[in-house]
Design an enzyme around this catalytic site. Structure first.
Site, PDB file in Angstrom:
ATOM      1  CE  LYS A 212      34.618 -34.297 -34.194  1.00 21.84           C
ATOM      2  NZ  LYS A 212      35.571 -34.100 -35.302  1.00 21.84           N
TER       3      LYS A 212
ATOM      4  CD  GLU B  12      33.318 -35.258 -42.638  1.00 19.11           C
ATOM      5  OE1 GLU B  12      32.578 -34.564 -43.363  1.00 19.11           O
ATOM      6  OE2 GLU B  12      33.961 -34.785 -41.673  1.00 19.11           O
TER       7      GLU B  12
ATOM      8  CB  SER C 104      38.132 -33.252 -27.394  1.00 21.36           C
ATOM      9  OG  SER C 104      38.412 -34.631 -27.298  1.00 21.36           O
TER      10      SER C 104
END
Lengths: 401, 272
Positions: A88, A110, A377
């Site tokens: 991220k 968000e 991830s």
């Protein structure tokens, strides 16, 4: 297909399906993005932060014991080793630098599980830009650790009480806040979703995953992978690791959706598998919806995959056949999580565990020539309390059953 | 194409007032209540009805209308029974719906059904000018019009294009953000209205944040119509039962309708 067309379409998917009040702010972001992408000093700053702050390039680790017996090789692209523990941060750095360049005074975001919120709060703290995070009230409850982390990092977390009180509602709310405050506020979207230019822009920030992964594969194995496997919620880590391989026709690309309790049940989160084409959060793509066009509630053990839509480029890659999409259930993901922890010493995020589960299966079908790269991830620290509870229940069931 | 909307705006103009457009969420909290509210609102003087199709993810709406949509969906509102509210409504009805329900129902089928039940037009707030054409074509082919929205941040060139494409009226968004009762900058809204006025001879109606009589008094000379949504939803949703809901809606609409009437001296310019 490397870029969407000028209206933001990947084939039939994408676009800018938003209220007029959001058109000008989106156009402003698009213009600033185009200027920044053509400016080497912007990318220098981006890459400097990725190397000095995030610790890139992330490792490519050969998994010797996971999924044995098998003949194929499995390697993990270790986004879990990034600062903040997931892919991220690649995206939030890119967008925060863009916001700074545009002179915006505040970042909003968000978040579902809180991973993206933490990544925005992190770069906001680093660059000295205030951050407001919108998070479904249900998620605030079940992701207390990440809420606390965001607060420690100086962000304000706003619980969203509308709708289903989860990621989709948090996204609605962030769009609404942005519509009202776009003059001084930049909206940092967390995945390859939303209206143009976000799906493209986020992909361009995440493609660092495969840009260095491609080089590492050639360096370590002297060849490209035969298969790339990544989980798909909105789909940013998957596009991150797919993009540099799109033209390599002999590299198979696998996107793994969350089947939840099964794609044949209502408790699922796999729009590409069982959804249909519609409009959500500003773009045309696949989504889980009723015959009346209402967005359906979703379920996945993994909060990061618990989303009714999917990025428009994935819809395009599915339609064109360039990538294949499969779905993995909660139970399969949980089993892969445990297998990975026990065999490789890696606590994977439950999102990544979906990719692991499919890679394990694929490895059995591939011969010795198989080289499967799985996008790890994120790390699973955030999931351990949930897993403890699940295992606790399973243990009780074993004892009493 | 001349429609009942033109007649409604012409009538208001003749009576030297701005038109009052009342937004009601269909099926909130049930169809029976909506029926009673619609009748009461028209009887109390609303010139045009904007009938809101409930949607679970309304990007352009604030908490009041979003919650009303949730209530309507929970009570089982469907497009089929929403359409059935149109024929008995004694004012022109414009449907207000997000695009996804229309796409799933089928744009052609939606337009055909809306027309057959007597709707005049359809407002789809999340279809930008760039995505408009195929949808507008299907809507127009079935004899319906599509009023379009113009935001304070819409650049002039684009606003001009929107006014040239919009039919029925130009829906000017009063402020940045979403529907709801938060304050509107009246001076800013007047400027916005004047800007759009210079671009088009067609009626202009302002919505988003219009909730009180004094606001209408302040802007009634600058616009041809005002759209009241969240305040009306609150006026009926706070009541128990269809009759009380209708009475609550009626009280508010009467008050707002009085405010629409232009005062004689201030009206000199607006009479044209």
């Amino acid at each position: 297909m490397h870029k969407p067309d000028e209206r933001g379409y990947f084939g039939d998917f994408g676009g800018r399906w938003v209220p007029e009040v959001l058109v000008a702010p989106l156009a402003e972001v698009e213009k600033a993005m185009n200027e920044a992408f053509g400016d080497p000093t912007y990318w220098e700053e981006f890459h400097a932060l990725l190397s000095e702050y995030v610790g890139r390039p992330s490792a490519l680790t050969v998994a010797h014991r996971f999924g044995q017996p098998r003949n194929a090789t499995i390697a993990f692209k270790r986004e879990d080793l990034n600062h903040t523990g997931a892919h991220k941060i690649n995206n939030t750095i890119g967008q925060a630098l863009l916001a700074k360049r545009m002179g915006k005074q505040r970042l909003i975001a968000e978040t579902g599980a809180g991973q993206h919120g933490v990544a925005v709060a992190t770069i906001g703290a680093k660059l000295g830009i205030p951050v407001d995070v919108y998070m479904g009230a249900v998620d605030v409850e079940r992701q207390a650790l990440n809420v606390y982390l965001m607060r420690l990092l100086g962000a304000t977390v706003h619980p969203v009480t509308g709708g289903t009180q989860t990621l989709k509602d948090a996204t609605n709310e962030a769009f609404r806040v942005w519509a009202a405050q776009c003059e001084d506020t930049f909206y940092v979207i967390g995945s390859v979703v939303g209206a143009h230019p976000y799906p493209f822009m986020v992909r361009e920030f995440q493609r660092i995953v495969c840009d260095d992964g491609r080089i590492q594969s050639q360096g370590r194995f002297g060849r490209l992978p035969t298969d790339i496997v990544a989980c798909v919620g909105g789909g940013s880590n998957a596009l991150g690791i797919f993009t540099a391989f799109i033209d390599d026709d002999n590299v198979n690309l696998w996107g793994v959706e969350a089947a939840g309790k099964g794609t044949n049940t209502a408790e699922t989160a796999a729009p590409l598998a069982v959804g249909s084409v519609g409009v959500l959060h500003g773009s045309r793509s696949f989504l889980l919806q009723t015959a009346e066009g209402q967005v359906k509630p979703t379920h996945s053990i993994s909060a990061g995959l618990d989303y009714p839509g999917v990025g428009p480029e994935h819809a395009y890659l599915k339609q064109s056949g360039r990538a294949k999409y499969v779905a993995v259930t909660d139970d399969e993901a949980l089993a892969a999580f445990h297998a990975c922890a026990a065999s490789e010493g890696i606590i994977a995020a439950l999102e990544s565990a979906h990719a692991l589960a499919y890679a394990q299966q694929l490895a059995k079908e591939r011969g010795e020539e198989g080289l499967i790269v799985v996008c790890m991830s994120g790390r699973g620290d955030k999931d351990v309390t949930q897993i403890e509870k699940l295992d606790g229940k399973a243990l009780v069931a074993e004892v009493t059953g | 194409m001349a429609t009942l909307l033109d007649d409604a705006f012409a009538k208001a103009k003749k009576e030297d007032r701005c038109a009052l457009i009342a937004y009601v969420v269909a099926g909130d909290p049930d169809m029976e209540t909506t029926r009673a509210v619609l009748d009461a609102v028209v009887e109390a003087g609303a010139d045009i009805i904007e009938l809101g199709v409930p949607y679970g993810d309304p990007l352009a709406d604030g908490p009041t209308i979003a919650a009303a949509g949730q209530r309507a969906l929970a009570a089982g509102a469907t497009l089929e029974n929403i359409f059935r509210l149109i024929p008995g409504t004694k004012a022109p009805v414009v449907l207000f719906t997000y695009v996804n329900p229309v796409l799933q129902y089928g744009v052609e089928k939606f337009a055909l059904a809306a027309k057959r039940h007597g709707a005049v037009g359809v407002i789809v707030p999340d279809v930008s000018l760039e995505e408009l054409e195929p949808i507008r074509e299907a809507i127009r082919k079935n004899g319906l019009i599509m009023p379009l929205l113009i935001s304070p941040t819409t650049p002039d060139e684009r606003a001009k294009k929107i006014t040239q494409t919009s039919e029925g009226f130009n829906y000017i968004v009063s402020r940045l953000g979403v529907t709801g009762k938060d304050a509107v900058d009246v001076e800013g809204l007047k400027d916005h209205a004047a800007r759009v006025r210079r671009m088009t001879g067609f009626p202009i109606a302002a919505g988003f944040g219009i909730s009180k009589a004094p606001q209408i008094v302040a802007i009634r000379d600058s616009v041809d119509g005002v759209i009241v949504g969240s305040a009306l939803v609150e006026a009926y949703a706070s009541q128990k039962g269809a009759a009380a809901a209708a009475a609550g809606a009626s009280r508010l609409v009467r008050l707002l309708r009085l405010a629409c009437k232009r005062a004689a001296p201030a009206a000199a310019g607006a009479k044209g």
